[in-house]
Write an enzyme that holds these catalytic residues in place. Structure first.
Site, PDB file in Angstrom:
ATOM      1  N   ARG A 116      15.161  10.097 -24.517  1.00  0.00           N
ATOM      2  CA  ARG A 116      14.496  10.289 -23.226  1.00  0.00           C
ATOM      3  C   ARG A 116      13.782  10.184 -22.642  1.00  0.00           C
ATOM      4  NH1 ARG A 116      14.708  13.536 -20.436  1.00  0.00           N
ATOM      5  NH2 ARG A 116      15.792  14.267 -21.653  1.00  0.00           N
ATOM      6  N   LYS A 151      -0.222   8.376  -2.127  1.00  0.00           N
ATOM      7  CA  LYS A 151       0.245   9.709  -3.708  1.00  0.00           C
ATOM      8  C   LYS A 151       1.363   9.393  -4.675  1.00  0.00           C
ATOM      9  CE  LYS A 151      -1.860  11.987   0.302  1.00  0.00           C
ATOM     10  NZ  LYS A 151      -1.175  13.220   1.463  1.00  0.00           N
ATOM     11  N   LYS A 183     -10.675   5.105   7.016  1.00  0.00           N
ATOM     12  CA  LYS A 183     -10.385   6.687   7.794  1.00  0.00           C
ATOM     13  C   LYS A 183     -11.635   7.523   7.562  1.00  0.00           C
ATOM     14  CE  LYS A 183      -7.015   9.039   4.661  1.00  0.00           C
ATOM     15  NZ  LYS A 183      -5.720   9.386   3.987  1.00  0.00           N
ATOM     16  N   GLU A 212      -7.498   5.019  10.523  1.00  0.00           N
ATOM     17  CA  GLU A 212      -6.592   6.983  11.194  1.00  0.00           C
ATOM     18  C   GLU A 212      -7.624   6.947  12.437  1.00  0.00           C
ATOM     19  OE1 GLU A 212      -6.337   9.800   8.096  1.00  0.00           O
ATOM     20  OE2 GLU A 212      -8.319   9.734   8.267  1.00  0.00           O
ATOM     21  N   ASP A 233      -3.145  10.654  12.855  1.00  0.00           N
ATOM     22  CA  ASP A 233      -3.051  11.822  12.013  1.00  0.00           C
ATOM     23  C   ASP A 233      -3.163  13.379  12.576  1.00  0.00           C
ATOM     24  OD1 ASP A 233      -3.148  12.607   9.249  1.00  0.00           O
ATOM     25  OD2 ASP A 233      -5.560  12.890   9.287  1.00  0.00           O
TER      26      ASP A 233
END
Length: 303
Positions: A116, A151, A183, A212, A233
């Site tokens: 597994r 992410k 950002k 950004e 963006d």
């Protein structure tokens, strides 16, 4: 079966692989050495066998280096010989349902105890590679490349970014330490795009600076203060095209890299690439890829 693989670039870090597998086995077996109460009760430790790692769906393979690591660590915990792993298909290759990807020979206890864990890791990596391949194919011939993001699944970033490379994609940054990304919250904290970029340049002059931008004005401001890379963006296609035109007219041949990000889908991939951006970044490569269904089939036993 097409076994000509994409070039995955740098191999998985062996030290990371060792740590990740140890944690995964502790999770499944309990603290080292751990136990598999079913396998150890029903299979004699002296029994040997052969198992096939098999694809149960079409896709792109990634993560095979973890198989030998899993089996080696399980063998060490059980005090049994390490199984032999015969790899039949390279990472990055397209595979079809029914293909035998690797042949494993050794103690059946080791094969079943490790089953597994090795499937979890290779299925996850192969799912990311398969999803990435769809994007790379959609962008073929456009000059643009698909990028991943941060992410990722906690603890599995090394594997997932390796899988992106196996699928024909490109890694953006590995973490917060290797590239600066300014950002909107950083702009608020610093007071302006210029203030944020200048602060990074002073504190960490050795890193590339990405900014950004949501508007043409922000993109121009970032360009004027020396950003190396612009993240465009959530821009509509027409605005992306205009930003690319303006930036290329102003960067004086010192080509600033441009990335479209946010709200991207496969059916828009070629359209977005045609605006002239260098990259499309797609968080879904790592946060939303389904696994590729793989199985471990015990095909021979020798008592």
């Amino acid at each position: 079966m097409d076994t000509q693989p994409a070039d995955p670039g740098p191999a998985l870090d062996p030290a990371w692989t060792t740590r990740a597998v140890r944690v995964a086995l502790d999770e499944d077996l309990g603290p080292a050495p751990g136990r598999d109460v079913t396998t150890q009760a029903t299979v004699d430790p002296g029994e040997s066998g052969v198992a096939h790692l098999v694809a149960r769906a079409d896709g792109v393979l990634a993560g095979l280096p973890v198989v030998a690591e899993v089996l080696g660590q399980v063998a060490g915990r059980l005090g049994l010989p390490v199984p032999e792993v015969e790899v039949r298909v390279d990472d990055g290759a397209r595979v079809a349902r029914g293909d035998v990807l690797a042949v494993l020979r050794g103690p059946v206890q080791v094969l079943l105890v490790g089953e597994r864990t090795l499937l979890n890791l290779t299925s996850r990596a192969s799912g990311v590679a398969t999803h990435t391949r769809r994007w790379a194919d959609a962008l073929a011939g456009t000059g643009a490349q698909v990028l991943d993001t941060r992410k990722t699944t906690p603890g599995l970033r090394e594997l997932e970014k390796y899988a992106v490379r196996c699928g024909g994609g490109t890694n953006k940054r590995m973490g917060l330490y290797d590239v600066a990304m300014v950002k909107d919250n950083h702009v608020v904290a610093a007071g302006s795009v210029a203030g944020a970029v200048e602060a990074v340049r002073r504190r960490f002059p050795d890193v590339a600076v990405q900014v950004e931008a949501d508007t043409l004005e922000q993109a121009v401001e970032a360009l004027d203060v020396g950003a190396d890379f612009l993240l465009l963006d959530n821009m509509p296609t027409a605005l992306l095209r205009e930003v690319v035109r303006v930036v290329r007219a102003r960067d004086g041949g010192d080509r600033v890299e441009l990335e479209a990000t946010g709200n991207l889908t496969l059916d828009r991939a070629a359209e977005v690439a045609a605006t002239g951006v260098d990259f499309l970044s797609v968080g879904a490569l790592t946060h939303s890829s389904p696994i590729l269904d793989l199985a471990l089939d015990l095909v021979e036993r020798q008592v």
